[in-house]
Design an enzyme around this catalytic site. Structure first.
Site, mmCIF file in Angstrom:
data_model
loop_
_atom_site.group_PDB
_atom_site.id
_atom_site.type_symbol
_atom_site.label_atom_id
_atom_site.label_comp_id
_atom_site.label_asym_id
_atom_site.label_seq_id
_atom_site.Cartn_x
_atom_site.Cartn_y
_atom_site.Cartn_z
ATOM 1 C CD GLU A 33 -2.919 -0.913 0.025
ATOM 2 O OE1 GLU A 33 -3.094 -0.650 -1.189
ATOM 3 O OE2 GLU A 33 -3.189 -2.018 0.504
ATOM 4 N N GLY A 123 -12.835 1.553 -1.403
ATOM 5 C CA GLY A 123 -11.403 1.352 -1.578
ATOM 6 C C GLY A 123 -11.071 0.203 -2.502
ATOM 7 C CG ASP A 176 -6.098 1.626 -7.836
ATOM 8 O OD1 ASP A 176 -5.502 0.789 -7.132
ATOM 9 O OD2 ASP A 176 -6.546 2.701 -7.392
#
Length: 387
Positions: A33, A123, A176
């Site tokens: 992350e 998210g 993403d």
């Protein structure tokens, strides 16, 4: 959410048939992350949840956009698209042809109807799913051929990142969009954000009697409120002070000594998270190669603690989900995504999935939180044509 529903919305809105329907998945990041914009590593999977785009080309440069989740038709032209324009969800759609044109591709206008099946604010990257579904449609209808190769899909992902960063003005990294376009069923995508190389890492939990439980905490997740940008800025400042281009270049060995040279504790904590998180992604890849899911669970927990304490992006709902799931027998759990809300994931034995779900729901009720939505996911297919 289906391709047929998007096609029907197109027909109702525009009075004709779309040229086709394309879709792209949301993603959940197994680990890694806030490493993407630091030149690091991350390990996402594509979700079965998808966003659909029914599209037809136009020759006049006009963009007409409607969403099943929106509030009416949005119209603009390619000439009017730019930083901050249009606003809202349409920025993620209109930004795609704008970015492809900037990259040298010949694109025109279009009519498009979109239907989102990726939970909003969870998210799980509903924005990238929207961008990539439209990008796939634009590539196919415009004869760009970008879905036909890994390189082409990577170029599409880069255009979607440009659309999100510049037009939608959300300062995200590239994980993403890469997951939505480059992941594959039954695998996690190891993405190296320094050189943009990828590796498919087997991730077939069913074969090992395991499951991945996603907990949408319903604590709203947004990346445009300044918190994400502040974390990114802190990392960039730490890299400058350390004399490196990105924190990827800071070795794990001797990390404490390197961090001691930074100008404040906040920068030290932010940098420590990124450097140790990149190392955890490498360890996670090795754990998956060895079918060592106990180790993967340990890495999940270490990652969550780092995000909670050093990067400070967790919230009470996420911490509660992690604690409850591990208390119910999960091998490991962690928040996933940009933070400040959104979702957590838990690696559970298949027979423990219901107990973990019940434990999380009870913990949320006991704390007076909004009831979460829990669901099991598998690694799924990337963006492509459906109809």
């Amino acid at each position: 959410m289906t391709a047929q529903r998007a096609a029907e919305l197109f027909r109702e809105t525009f009075g004709e048939e779309p040229e086709g329907v394309w879709s792209a998945p949301g993603r959940v990041n197994l680990i890694g992350e806030h490493t993407d914009y630091n030149g690091g590593l991350c390990l996402p999977i594509a979700l079965p949840h998808r966003t659909y785009a029914a599209l037809r080309r136009r020759d006049d440069g006009r963009l007409r956009m409607v969403s099943a989740q929106g509030d009416g038709l949005v119209e603009t032209s390619l000439d009017e698209v730019g930083p901050g324009a249009p606003q809202g969800w349409a920025a993620y759609v209109a930004g795609v042809p704008w970015a492809l044109a900037r990259a040298g591709h010949e694109v025109g206008g279009f009519d498009v109807a979109v239907d989102g099946g990726v939970p909003l604010g969870a998210g799980l990257s509903s924005s990238a799913a929207l961008e990539c579904a439209v990008a796939a449609a634009v590539s196919d209808t415009g004869g760009l051929g970008l879905l036909d190769s890994t390189r082409g899909r990577a170029d599409l992902a880069a255009a979607c990142v440009e659309a999100e960063n510049t037009v939608a003005q959300a300062p995200t990294g590239g994980m993403d969009q890469s997951a939505a376009l480059l992941a594959s069923a039954g695998h996690a995508l190891l993405l190296d954000c320094r050189d943009h190389s990828t590796e498919q890492v087997p991730f077939d939990l069913d074969a090992h009697g395991l499951a991945l439980l996603v907990v949408d905490t319903r604590a709203e997740h947004a990346l445009v409120d300044g918190q994400y940008a502040e974390r990114r800025d802190s990392c960039e400042r730490a890299a400058r002070e350390l004399g490196v281009s990105t924190l990827r270049e800071v070795p794990l060995e001797g990390l404490d000594e390197a961090l001691s040279s930074l100008s404040g504790d906040l920068l030290r904590r932010r940098a420590r998270h990124v450097v140790t998180e990149i190392a955890r992604v490498e360890a996670a890849r090795e754990a998956l190669r060895a079918d060592d899911f106990e180790r993967l669970g340990e890495l999940f927990l270490e990652s969550h603690a780092s995000m909670r304490d050093d990067f400070e992006i967790s919230v009470p709902e996420l911490d509660t989900a992690v604690t409850a799931a591990t208390g119910a027998g999960a091998l490991g759990a962690r928040m996933t995504g940009g933070g400040f809300g959104g979702s957590a994931i838990a690696l559970v034995r298949r027979e423990d999935a219901d107990a973990a779900r019940a434990a999380v729901e009870k913990a949320f009720a006991d704390r007076g939180f909004t009831a979460p939505e829990c669901f099991v996911v598998s690694a799924s297919d990337p963006a492509g044509r459906d109809l």
